[in-house]
Design a protein around this motif. Structure first.
Motif, PDB file in Angstrom:
ATOM      1  N   UNK A   1       0.612  -1.423  -0.016  1.00  0.00           N
ATOM      2  CA  UNK A   1       0.286   0.032  -0.039  1.00  0.00           C
ATOM      3  C   UNK A   1       1.079   1.442  -0.002  1.00  0.00           C
ATOM      4  N   UNK A   2       2.508   0.763   0.584  1.00  0.00           N
ATOM      5  CA  UNK A   2       3.168   2.074   0.314  1.00  0.00           C
ATOM      6  C   UNK A   2       4.225   1.463  -0.238  1.00  0.00           C
ATOM      7  N   UNK A   3       4.909   2.848  -1.104  1.00  0.00           N
ATOM      8  CA  UNK A   3       6.683   2.231  -1.030  1.00  0.00           C
ATOM      9  C   UNK A   3       7.808   1.572  -0.495  1.00  0.00           C
TER      10      UNK A   3
ATOM     11  N   UNK B   1       4.446   1.884  -4.679  1.00  0.00           N
ATOM     12  CA  UNK B   1       3.226   1.259  -3.984  1.00  0.00           C
ATOM     13  C   UNK B   1       2.682   0.614  -6.068  1.00  0.00           C
TER      14      UNK B   1
ATOM     15  N   UNK C   1      -4.186  -8.445   9.387  1.00  0.00           N
ATOM     16  CA  UNK C   1      -4.452  -7.771   8.470  1.00  0.00           C
ATOM     17  C   UNK C   1      -3.754  -7.006   7.569  1.00  0.00           C
ATOM     18  N   UNK C   2      -3.130  -6.137   7.892  1.00  0.00           N
ATOM     19  CA  UNK C   2      -1.752  -5.307   7.329  1.00  0.00           C
ATOM     20  C   UNK C   2      -0.296  -5.621   8.798  1.00  0.00           C
ATOM     21  N   UNK C   3       0.403  -5.765   7.853  1.00  0.00           N
ATOM     22  CA  UNK C   3       2.298  -4.964   8.740  1.00  0.00           C
ATOM     23  C   UNK C   3       2.588  -3.996   7.937  1.00  0.00           C
ATOM     24  N   UNK C   4       3.603  -4.278   8.577  1.00  0.00           N
ATOM     25  CA  UNK C   4       4.760  -2.283   8.334  1.00  0.00           C
ATOM     26  C   UNK C   4       6.296  -3.007   7.628  1.00  0.00           C
TER      27      UNK C   4
ATOM     28  N   UNK D   1       8.797   1.480   7.997  1.00  0.00           N
ATOM     29  CA  UNK D   1       7.722   1.568   8.171  1.00  0.00           C
ATOM     30  C   UNK D   1       6.184   1.243   7.245  1.00  0.00           C
ATOM     31  N   UNK D   2       6.113   0.572   5.866  1.00  0.00           N
ATOM     32  CA  UNK D   2       5.424   0.393   4.693  1.00  0.00           C
ATOM     33  C   UNK D   2       4.036  -0.120   5.122  1.00  0.00           C
ATOM     34  N   UNK D   3       2.999  -0.005   5.225  1.00  0.00           N
ATOM     35  CA  UNK D   3       2.178  -0.391   5.163  1.00  0.00           C
ATOM     36  C   UNK D   3       2.177  -1.430   4.208  1.00  0.00           C
TER      37      UNK D   3
ATOM     38  N   UNK E   1      -0.562  -4.600   2.687  1.00  0.00           N
ATOM     39  CA  UNK E   1      -2.060  -5.756   3.639  1.00  0.00           C
ATOM     40  C   UNK E   1      -1.636  -6.781   2.942  1.00  0.00           C
TER      41      UNK E   1
ATOM     42  N   UNK F   1       0.661  10.398  -7.950  1.00  0.00           N
ATOM     43  CA  UNK F   1      -0.160   9.359  -7.860  1.00  0.00           C
ATOM     44  C   UNK F   1      -0.859   8.563  -8.634  1.00  0.00           C
TER      45      UNK F   1
ATOM     46  N   UNK G   1       4.566  10.170   3.298  1.00  0.00           N
ATOM     47  CA  UNK G   1       5.231   9.725   5.679  1.00  0.00           C
ATOM     48  C   UNK G   1       5.854  11.220   5.978  1.00  0.00           C
TER      49      UNK G   1
ATOM     50  N   UNK H   1       2.042   7.286   3.791  1.00  0.00           N
ATOM     51  CA  UNK H   1       1.455   8.870   2.891  1.00  0.00           C
ATOM     52  C   UNK H   1      -0.351   8.850   2.593  1.00  0.00           C
TER      53      UNK H   1
ATOM     54  N   UNK I   1      -3.925  -3.270  13.131  1.00  0.00           N
ATOM     55  CA  UNK I   1      -4.086  -2.162  12.581  1.00  0.00           C
ATOM     56  C   UNK I   1      -4.973  -2.050  11.095  1.00  0.00           C
TER      57      UNK I   1
ATOM     58  N   UNK J   1      -5.200   1.300   4.954  1.00  0.00           N
ATOM     59  CA  UNK J   1      -4.570   2.443   4.873  1.00  0.00           C
ATOM     60  C   UNK J   1      -5.327   3.793   5.109  1.00  0.00           C
TER      61      UNK J   1
ATOM     62  N   UNK K   1      -5.337   5.219   2.263  1.00  0.00           N
ATOM     63  CA  UNK K   1      -5.439   4.747   0.965  1.00  0.00           C
ATOM     64  C   UNK K   1      -6.730   4.466   0.224  1.00  0.00           C
TER      65      UNK K   1
ATOM     66  N   UNK L   1     -12.404  -6.299  12.616  1.00  0.00           N
ATOM     67  CA  UNK L   1     -11.644  -7.912  13.578  1.00  0.00           C
ATOM     68  C   UNK L   1     -10.641  -6.480  14.894  1.00  0.00           C
TER      69      UNK L   1
END
Ligand SMILES: [Zn+2]
Lengths: 252, 341
Positions: A17-19, A145, A161-164, A169-171, A173, B49, B68, B134, B232, B235, B237, B275
């Motif tokens: 979801x991010x670079x 991205x 559901x999400x990690x960094x 620490x880019x998000x 999914x 973008x 960010x 971002x 988390x 996002x 986005x 969740x």
């Protein structure tokens, strides 16, 4: 190798979801990210093992993969993630900036001690003008991205559901695509489609051919053609007995 | 007190190991003047973008991006200004200089170092417990970017100097129009009550972002929602895409901010059922929390508040305290300058 430590495996997709930036390689002032996601980074990112907020003393000079992974190696494992399709990259410039009103860029250093400037002009080198030992300016090649990666997760862990990931620490999914039982195949000649961490390979296999991606902390193999026992996960095949730092442990 | 409602996901003290406590802030950032966000220096176009317009609307549009790093740098600086003013930046032992961003010398002991992190060459490192993302503009870049011609005139009021040479300072440059909304998700990990107040203060009180920020780049931040969870949340986005769908037509610049806020709140209400989410502050609780933050940052209470926050790290400041008694003084006139030849 008669028992399989993991009865099931999940095929997951990681969507950037991010670079994403990892310092895989350095060329002059450009810092390159390779087009894959290392499994050690993923293991920390999934929260399977804790890494402290502050690194001090010995921990700053030496990573503690072996110690960290020892506690979980029997219950789970994740392969390095390989790109789905072609990886695209983007370049970004970075500049360190100071919080002072006055500053100057010296030899790879942002100097802020204005009172040292006259000394510096006289050809002297005040300590505040000494070069920095970490980069203050340069370019980053990042995974763009929207890139997607896939990998196999062994064990029953629930996945977030999400990690960094990476230095910033880019998000990312996490999508579980499918679950499979793991079956053991007898020793034979096999080809694996997955990216494999050299340090985690079982010692019992005979390796015929592979492509090598050289990144820290351990090189990654792809298109591995090997002889030995194998795990079958759906249509997919990996060498049997993959284990965190498996190669190292058995050499002791 | 609404901040207490978050206590299940607040830390009682700084701890070195993560504990799965997430606080998510939903922020709307609105430009109040012309603003410039670039990644490649002057002359380059605005940072943008191609992304899908909505979650259901699958048209591809070009959106402005506030990266960010562009968010966190001025917000940290804001907090550090006050740490400096209240003598809460420490002196670094390596070269005896006061804590400074991006030099060789983070002090490793101040509120900023503990919260936003530092990477010192060799000595140690602290990961940030503030995860930014971002942020994206709601509207397409083409609708919210303008062009300006810069013509620098000489002191004689013309485009030619006294020798008759024409000014070369004629240029067109892009800028982001005022009234552009960016939606943002900020994730805080394992923060204490006072750390939360500090971070929210930095976000609410920072008013300039981006390039040449002394002249342009005014921005107003508002917090639209606060969640507590063990995971988390979606996002920035995904938030901007869901909000785009919820806004409906017509979408043209300038968007009415209340309409944007209503749509965003409608989207995040659904996040309550995700969740891992345990707390969502109501509008009233959010208002109370913001005024709690404003009180702590007020002229009357700021000094007590910042000192208490700084004091909370005392057990973790490992260097013998007598070495750091000179905190806040920094490089004063009596500090000898080390010279090598
Ligand atoms: Zn500091």
């Amino acid at each position: 190798m008669s028992t399989i430590p993991f009865s099931q495996a999940k095929l997951i997709e990681l969507n950037c979801l991010e670079p994403v930036f990892f310092a895989s390689r350095e060329l002059s002032d450009t810092y390159y990210t390779e087009g894959l996601l290392g499994n050690y980074a993923l293991t920390y990112a999934l929260g399977w093992v804790n890494s402290p907020y502050r690194l001090q003393g010995q921990a700053t000079g030496r990573p503690t993969y072996k110690e960290d992974f020892q506690t979980i190696a029997q219950s789970c494992y994740i392969l390095p993630a390989s790109p789905i399709g072609r990886v695209t990259f983007r370049f970004e410039r970075f500049n360190a900036l100071s919080d002072a009103y006055w500053y100057t860029m010296t030899n790879n250093r942002v100097a802020t001690a204005r009172e040292d400037l006259p000394l510096q002009r006289q050809g002297k080198k005040p300590s505040s003008f000494r070069a920095s030992n970490f980069p203050q300016t340069g370019r980053l090649r990042m995974i763009e991205r929207g890139n997607k990666f896939q990998t196999l997760v062994f064990g029953n862990q629930q996945l977030p559901d999400y990690i960094r990931l990476g230095k910033f620490a880019s998000k990312v999914k996490v999508n579980v695509l499918k679950e499979f039982p793991v079956t053991l195949l007898p020793p034979g000649e096999y080809q694996s489609q997955f990216y494999l961490n050299v340090a985690d390979l079982p010692t019992q296999i005979e390796v015929f051919a592979f492509d090598l991606i050289s990144i820290p902390p351990a090189p990654i193999l792809k298109n591995l053609h090997f002889r030995g026992a194998a795990w079958q996960i759906g249509e997919m095949i990996v060498p049997a007995g993959l284990h965190y730092c498996g190669r190292e442990n058995r050499n002791e | 007190m609404s901040i207490q409602k978050l206590s299940p996901v607040l830390a009682t003290t700084y701890e070195n190991f993560p504990k799965g406590r997430f606080i998510t802030l939903i922020v709307i950032r609105t430009t109040q003047s012309e603003t410039i966000f670039r990644t490649e220096g002057s002359g380059e176009s605005m940072c943008n973008e191609f992304v899908q317009a909505g979650v259901t609307n699958d048209n591809i549009i070009q959106r402005l991006v506030m990266t960010k790093r562009k968010q966190v740098a001025p917000e940290r600086r804001y907090g550090r200004e006050h740490l400096r003013a209240h003598d809460l930046l420490f002196t670094n032992i390596k070269d005896n200089s006061i804590c400074s961003l991006n030099t060789n010398a983070p002090c490793e002991m101040c509120v900023d170092c503990f919260l936003y992190g530092f990477a010192a060459g060799g000595g140690g490192a602290q990961k940030s417990r503030i995860w930014t993302e971002d942020a994206f503009s709601i509207l397409p870049a083409t609708d919210v970017v303008g062009d300006r011609t810069i013509n620098a005139i000489y002191e004689n009021g013309t485009m030619r100097d006294e020798k008759g040479n024409a000014s070369t300072a004629l240029n067109t440059s892009e800028y982001i129009k005022p009234g552009v909304h960016f939606l943002d998700v900020v994730t805080l990990k394992d923060v204490t009550t006072d750390e939360l107040r500090y971070i929210i203060g930095n976000i609410l009180f920072t008013s300039r972002y981006g390039a040449v920020s002394s002249r342009v780049g005014r921005m107003e931040n508002q917090i639209l929602g606060i969640f507590g969870s063990i995971t988390e949340l979606p996002s920035s986005l995904e938030l901007v895409q869901a909000t785009y769908d919820a806004l409906g037509e017509p979408l043209e610049h300038p968007l009415n901010i209340n309409r944007v806020i209503t749509a965003t709140k409608q989207v995040i209400t659904n996040w309550q059922n995700r969740r891992g989410v345990s707390v969502q502050l109501s509008d009233e609780e959010l208002t109370n929390l913001i005024s709690d933050v404003e009180t702590h940052w007020s002229e009357a209470e700021r000094d007590t508040f910042l000192k208490r926050l700084s004091q909370s790290y005392e057990p973790f400041r490992q260097v013998a305290p007598d070495k750091n008694k000179g905190k806040g003084k920094g490089k004063n006139k009596n500090t000898p300058v080390e010279v090598e030849n």
